[in-house]
Design an enzyme around this catalytic site. Structure first.
Site, PDB file in Angstrom:
ATOM      1  CB  SER A 112     -70.161 -28.869 -58.328  1.00  0.00           C
ATOM      2  OG  SER A 112     -68.999 -28.148 -57.988  1.00  0.00           O
ATOM      3  CB  CYS A 113     -68.600 -33.668 -59.020  1.00  0.00           C
ATOM      4  SG  CYS A 113     -67.626 -35.180 -59.006  1.00  0.00           S
ATOM      5  N   PRO A 114     -66.618 -33.163 -56.322  1.00  0.00           N
ATOM      6  CG  PRO A 114     -64.743 -33.987 -55.127  1.00  0.00           C
ATOM      7  CD  PRO A 114     -65.221 -32.816 -56.001  1.00  0.00           C
TER       8      PRO A 114
END
Length: 81
Positions: free
Chosen positions: A17-19
């Site tokens: 997941s981000c980042p």
């Protein structure tokens, strides 16, 4: 899926997941030669805007295409320098 460019390398960041999709994409692009195309496979819906924004603000890369299918987001990034 038919593409108009030759894929040099595929980066699988599914589950990240981000980042992390952007961080790993940048790292992989740094290892490629000019003109090479990186295919990025992600499951994070945010990767669509994240990678697009990163490519737009980063010299030496070009976002060629993005698509979604089977819960996988595909990004095609060319190293231009």
């Amino acid at each position: 899926m038919s593409t108009e460019f030759d894929i040099t390398e595929t980066l699988d960041v599914k589950g990240a997941s981000c980042p992390m999709p952007v961080v790993k994409t940048k790292s992989a692009i740094d290892d490629l030669a000019g003109g090479d195309v990186l295919e990025v496979l992600a499951t994070d819906a945010g990767s669509m805007s994240d990678i697009e924004g990163w490519a737009a603000g980063t010299e030496g890369v070009e976002l060629l295409d993005q698509s979604e299918g089977d819960d996988v987001y595909r990004h095609y990034v060319r190293k231009t320098e």
